[in-house]
Design a protein around this motif. Structure first.
Motif, short mmCIF file in Angstrom:
data_model
loop_
_atom_site.label_atom_id
_atom_site.label_comp_id
_atom_site.label_asym_id
_atom_site.label_seq_id
_atom_site.Cartn_x
_atom_site.Cartn_y
_atom_site.Cartn_z
N PRO A 134 0.84 -1.21 0.00
CA PRO A 134 0.00 0.00 0.00
C PRO A 134 0.88 1.26 0.00
CG PRO A 134 -0.47 -1.43 1.91
CD PRO A 134 0.82 -1.87 1.31
N THR A 135 0.53 2.23 -0.86
CA THR A 135 1.28 3.49 -0.90
C THR A 135 0.31 4.64 -1.17
OG1 THR A 135 1.68 3.86 -3.27
CG2 THR A 135 3.06 2.21 -2.19
N MET A 136 0.87 5.85 -1.02
CA MET A 136 0.12 7.05 -1.43
C MET A 136 0.69 7.62 -2.73
SD MET A 136 -1.16 8.93 1.98
CE MET A 136 0.34 9.78 2.39
N GLY A 137 1.52 6.84 -3.43
CA GLY A 137 2.06 7.29 -4.71
C GLY A 137 3.23 8.24 -4.52
N ALA A 138 3.55 8.98 -5.62
CA ALA A 138 4.78 9.80 -5.65
C ALA A 138 5.94 8.89 -5.27
CB ALA A 138 4.67 11.02 -4.75
N GLU A 186 12.58 5.31 -4.50
CA GLU A 186 13.32 4.05 -4.35
C GLU A 186 12.90 3.28 -3.09
OE1 GLU A 186 15.09 2.80 -6.72
OE2 GLU A 186 15.75 1.10 -5.50
N GLY A 187 12.49 4.00 -2.04
CA GLY A 187 12.04 3.31 -0.83
C GLY A 187 10.82 2.46 -1.11
N HIS A 188 9.86 3.02 -1.85
CA HIS A 188 8.68 2.23 -2.23
C HIS A 188 9.11 1.05 -3.13
CE1 HIS A 188 6.71 6.37 -1.79
NE2 HIS A 188 6.01 5.64 -0.95
N GLU A 245 11.80 -0.61 -3.29
CA GLU A 245 12.41 -1.71 -2.54
C GLU A 245 11.33 -2.60 -1.92
OE1 GLU A 245 15.89 -2.20 -3.54
OE2 GLU A 245 15.43 -3.25 -1.66
N LEU A 246 10.25 -1.98 -1.44
CA LEU A 246 9.15 -2.79 -0.90
C LEU A 246 8.54 -3.65 -2.01
CD1 LEU A 246 7.18 -0.20 1.31
CD2 LEU A 246 9.18 -1.58 1.93
N VAL A 247 8.40 -3.05 -3.18
CA VAL A 247 7.79 -3.79 -4.30
C VAL A 247 8.72 -4.92 -4.74
CG1 VAL A 247 6.76 -3.60 -6.59
CG2 VAL A 247 6.55 -1.69 -4.98
N ARG A 253 -1.78 19.50 -1.40
CA ARG A 253 -0.55 19.64 -2.18
C ARG A 253 0.27 18.35 -2.23
NH1 ARG A 253 4.70 22.36 0.64
NH2 ARG A 253 4.42 21.56 2.73
N TYR A 254 -0.27 17.25 -1.63
CA TYR A 254 0.50 16.00 -1.64
C TYR A 254 0.80 15.63 -3.10
CZ TYR A 254 2.36 11.66 0.07
OH TYR A 254 3.24 10.64 0.38
N PRO A 255 2.06 15.28 -3.42
CA PRO A 255 2.42 15.05 -4.83
C PRO A 255 1.67 13.86 -5.44
CG PRO A 255 4.27 14.50 -3.37
CD PRO A 255 3.22 15.14 -2.51
N LYS A 295 10.31 2.81 8.00
CA LYS A 295 10.44 4.26 8.12
C LYS A 295 9.25 4.84 8.91
CE LYS A 295 10.45 8.61 6.02
NZ LYS A 295 9.05 9.00 6.05
N ASP A 296 8.06 4.28 8.63
CA ASP A 296 6.86 4.69 9.38
C ASP A 296 6.65 3.66 10.48
OD1 ASP A 296 5.57 6.99 7.55
OD2 ASP A 296 6.48 5.46 6.30
N PHE A 297 7.53 3.68 11.47
CA PHE A 297 7.61 2.58 12.43
C PHE A 297 6.34 2.47 13.26
CE2 PHE A 297 9.00 0.48 16.35
CZ PHE A 297 9.65 -0.62 15.82
N GLN A 298 5.81 3.60 13.68
CA GLN A 298 4.59 3.57 14.50
C GLN A 298 3.42 3.03 13.66
OE1 GLN A 298 3.37 7.38 16.07
NE2 GLN A 298 2.15 6.45 17.70
N GLN A 299 3.36 3.48 12.41
CA GLN A 299 2.32 2.97 11.51
C GLN A 299 2.41 1.45 11.36
OE1 GLN A 299 1.19 4.84 7.58
NE2 GLN A 299 2.60 3.30 6.81
N LEU A 300 3.65 0.96 11.20
CA LEU A 300 3.85 -0.49 11.05
C LEU A 300 3.33 -1.23 12.28
CD1 LEU A 300 5.18 -2.98 9.67
CD2 LEU A 300 7.33 -2.30 10.78
N PRO A 321 13.46 -2.54 5.87
CA PRO A 321 14.33 -1.44 6.32
C PRO A 321 14.10 -0.14 5.54
CG PRO A 321 15.61 -3.43 5.85
CD PRO A 321 14.21 -3.71 5.39
N THR A 322 14.44 0.95 6.20
CA THR A 322 14.32 2.28 5.59
C THR A 322 15.39 2.46 4.52
OG1 THR A 322 13.48 3.14 7.66
CG2 THR A 322 14.39 4.75 6.11
N VAL A 323 14.96 2.92 3.36
CA VAL A 323 15.89 3.23 2.27
C VAL A 323 16.26 4.71 2.37
CG1 VAL A 323 16.22 3.28 -0.23
CG2 VAL A 323 14.89 1.44 0.82
N ARG A 324 17.56 5.00 2.26
CA ARG A 324 18.06 6.35 2.51
C ARG A 324 18.77 6.92 1.28
NH1 ARG A 324 17.70 7.48 7.71
NH2 ARG A 324 16.92 5.74 8.96
#
Ligand code: AMP
Length: 314
Positions: free
Chosen positions: A56-60, A63-65, A67-69, A98-100, A177-182, A202-205
């Motif tokens: 699940p994503t909000m788009g935009a 590389e972090g997304h 990696e999940l895919v 204004r979310y991309p 990256k969204d640890f609380q959400q997870l 893991p978080t991609v940086r």
């Protein structure tokens, strides 16, 4: 549904062939706007023995997304990505408008992994007139971002429960990256007995350590430089923990020193129990890891980042 089908390359496995056949023309994922049509297509694939992984994503997408895919691709035969900017998780003064948004760019990126389906539902098919159900996960959503974003985790838990229902039994892949959400989603899926295996990755940086985020594109060049204060704070926390520091208050102070003068406002700096997201009354208990988490504004952009001390390198 939109899009046609594409023949599989010779030499690919049966699983990959089936997934490729579901994909749109040119290897692009099939964009599905109707959740019921997606569920029917996935049920049919499951009947044929295919496993489903869902991101699940909000788009935009970045590389972090991706990696999940890629992880989703590695663990299941069919990969579904949702792109939905969920209005119920934004507060009245937040960046919903204004979310991309860039569906074409996102679909092009997803073709490179590749993903098989993109669920892109209109808001009214997720929240039809009269919808009245909210999922509230008590406790885990109350601290950290909770007080600063009232209603946010209810919005997240509700939409993710609905998306899980639209996709059906699957492995769902989320970023740490969204640890609380997870943690909220893990709890929600367990408590509601949803047939979903939740995986955290893991978080991609960026090369300088900044956690990738769709919101990074809001940052001016100057703000972008200042934004590295978050990862520098977390690195200092990891170094302190590595040297044996176990006082959460001392570790929080180390982080705050790195943020001082670089960020414009700190929502919180937290060091505590990664499982419950509660502080410990005293020192980190022996043998335990601790999550260090930050939310801070750089300019008008709210950034979050975290590291699990004793478990992750950063
Ligand atoms: P979003 O589109 O921001 O709602 O994020 C969708 C998913 O991507 C969530 O599971 C996020 O935790 C994850 N995600 C976002 N940024 C990153 C990142 N830098 N590394 C890993 N996962 C991420």
């Amino acid at each position: 549904m939109t899009g046609g089908t594409r023949g599989a390359k010779s030499g690919t496995t049966t699983r990959a062939k089936a997934a490729a056949a579901a994909r749109g023309a040119g290897g692009r994922p099939l964009v599905v706007t109707d959740p019921h049509a997606l569920r029917a297509a996935l049920d049919e694939l499951r009947r044929k023995g295919r496993s489903i992984a869902f991101v699940p994503t909000m788009g935009a997408l970045h590389e972090g997304h991706l990696e999940l895919v890629r992880h989703a691709r590695a663990v299941a035969g069919v990969v579904v990505v949702s792109i939905f900017v969920n209005p119920t998780q934004f507060g009245p003064h937040e960046d919903l408008a204004r979310y991309p948004r860039d569906l074409d760019g996102d679909v092009r990126l997803l073709a490179t992994v590749p993903a098989d389906f993109v669920l892109f539902p209109p808001v009214e098919s997720v929240y039809p007139p009269g919808h009245a159900t909210t999922v509230h996960v008590a406790g885990l959503g109350d601290g950290l971002c909770g007080p600063h974003r009232p209603g946010h985790f209810d919005g997240v838990a509700t939409v993710v429960a609905k998306l899980f229902s639209m996709v059906g039994p699957c492995t769902a892949v989320f970023g740490r990256k969204d640890f609380q959400q997870l943690q909220v989603i893990r709890r929600m899926a367990a408590d509601l007995d949803l047939p979903v295996r939740v995986v955290g990755r893991p978080t991609v940086r960026e090369p300088d350590g900044l956690a990738m985020s769709s919101r990074n594109r809001y940052l001016s060049p100057g703000d972008r430089l200042r934004a590295t204060a978050l990862v520098e704070g977390l690195r200092a926390a990891a170094a302190a923990f590595g040297s044996g520091e176990r006082d959460p208050a001392a570790i929080e102070q180390t982080i705050r020193e790195r943020l001082a003068g670089r960020v414009d406002r700190i929502d919180y700096v937290f060091v505590g129990d990664p499982g419950t997201l509660q502080p410990w009354p005293g020192a980190v208990p022996p043998g335990r890891t601790a999550v260090a988490a930050i939310a801070a504004f750089v300019g008008t952009t709210r950034l979050i980042d975290n590291v699990e001390l004793g478990a992750e390198t950063i």
